[in-house]
Design an enzyme around this catalytic site. Structure first.
Site, short mmCIF file in Angstrom:
data_model
loop_
_atom_site.label_atom_id
_atom_site.label_comp_id
_atom_site.label_asym_id
_atom_site.label_seq_id
_atom_site.Cartn_x
_atom_site.Cartn_y
_atom_site.Cartn_z
N ASP A 65 0.83 -1.20 0.00
CA ASP A 65 0.00 0.00 0.00
C ASP A 65 0.87 1.25 0.00
O ASP A 65 2.01 1.24 0.48
CB ASP A 65 -0.89 0.03 1.25
CG ASP A 65 -1.95 -1.06 1.24
OD1 ASP A 65 -2.23 -1.62 0.16
OD2 ASP A 65 -2.49 -1.35 2.32
N ARG A 66 0.33 2.32 -0.51
CA ARG A 66 1.05 3.59 -0.61
C ARG A 66 1.70 3.99 0.72
O ARG A 66 2.86 4.41 0.77
CB ARG A 66 0.10 4.71 -1.06
CG ARG A 66 0.76 6.07 -1.19
CD ARG A 66 -0.24 7.17 -1.43
NE ARG A 66 -0.95 7.53 -0.19
CZ ARG A 66 -1.80 8.55 -0.10
NH1 ARG A 66 -2.07 9.29 -1.17
NH2 ARG A 66 -2.41 8.81 1.04
#
Length: 218
Positions: A65-66
């Protein structure tokens, strides 16, 4: 439940290389940087695009995830990508994460077995769904209590989107700084406190056992 829309302001600076050979490139992804491009030109800057400047042949094997930092494997050959993909699929890649979560977890260890599915009305959020969710299992160990929070070691057996984030929330201990699954004071942190610390796997071409680790930055 809807998470806030946070502006995309990815960090600058070089990407630390943890391991490189003729077939693999393993790096330490900074938090705040997308693994792959998002929709729209404003989300074009991402880890794989930056790596492609020096390694045009770079190929994706998995994602983080970012807002998660830590270790990521990329392939430099089609053979390595194909074999790594198969190992992820049959769960032969062992992953370990470090997280700081809200509240003091009482137990020393446990397993969360809750099926997950996308929350279509609030994409990209996921939620627990016992009828239609996909099997999702996370083993966890408590490391230490820290000022009303808990440092945790998380070992996912499956690789569902947002799995660790939803599983921690389901325990009543959301990950600190999580823009989607934490709320109130638990969200008021400078970053999401989730880090991919270690991967153990067989090299996709040579078969050598690889144990690669990136120290937790928080």
């Amino acid at each position: 439940m809807t998470g806030p829309s946070t502006p995309y302001d990815p960090p600058t600076g070089p990407i630390p290389v943890i391991h490189r050979d003729d077939h693999l490139l393993v790096v330490d992804k900074p938090e705040g940087l997308l693994s792959v491009p998002g929709r729209g030109e404003h989300l074009a800057d991402c880890l794989i695009a930056r790596l492609a400047v020096d390694w045009p042949e770079v190929l994706l094997c998995h994602r983080l995830d970012r807002d998660t930092s830590g270790i990521m494997i990329f392939a430099l050959t089609k053979e390595a990508q194909r074999n790594m993909g198969r190992m992820f699929e049959v769960k032969r890649v062992k992953k370990r994460y470090i997280a700081r979560v809200w509240g003091e977890v009482a137990e020393t260890s446990g397993t969360i077995d809750l099926p997950l599915i996308v929350d279509w009305e609030n994409r990209p959020l996921q939620h627990v769904n016992h009828e239609r969710g996909k099997p999702s299992v996370t083993d966890w160990q408590r490391v230490a209590h820290e000022d009303g929070t808990t440092r945790m070691r998380l070992m996912p057996r499956t690789g569902r989107s947002h799995q660790l984030r939803v599983h921690m929330q389901s325990m009543g201990h959301p990950i600190l700084g999580d823009p989607f699954y934490a709320s109130g004071a638990a969200q008021d942190f400078p970053r999401m406190m989730l880090h991919a610390e270690r991967l153990k796997f067989e090299h996709p071409v040579t078969g050598t056992v690889m144990r690669l680790e990136v120290p937790c930055p928080f």
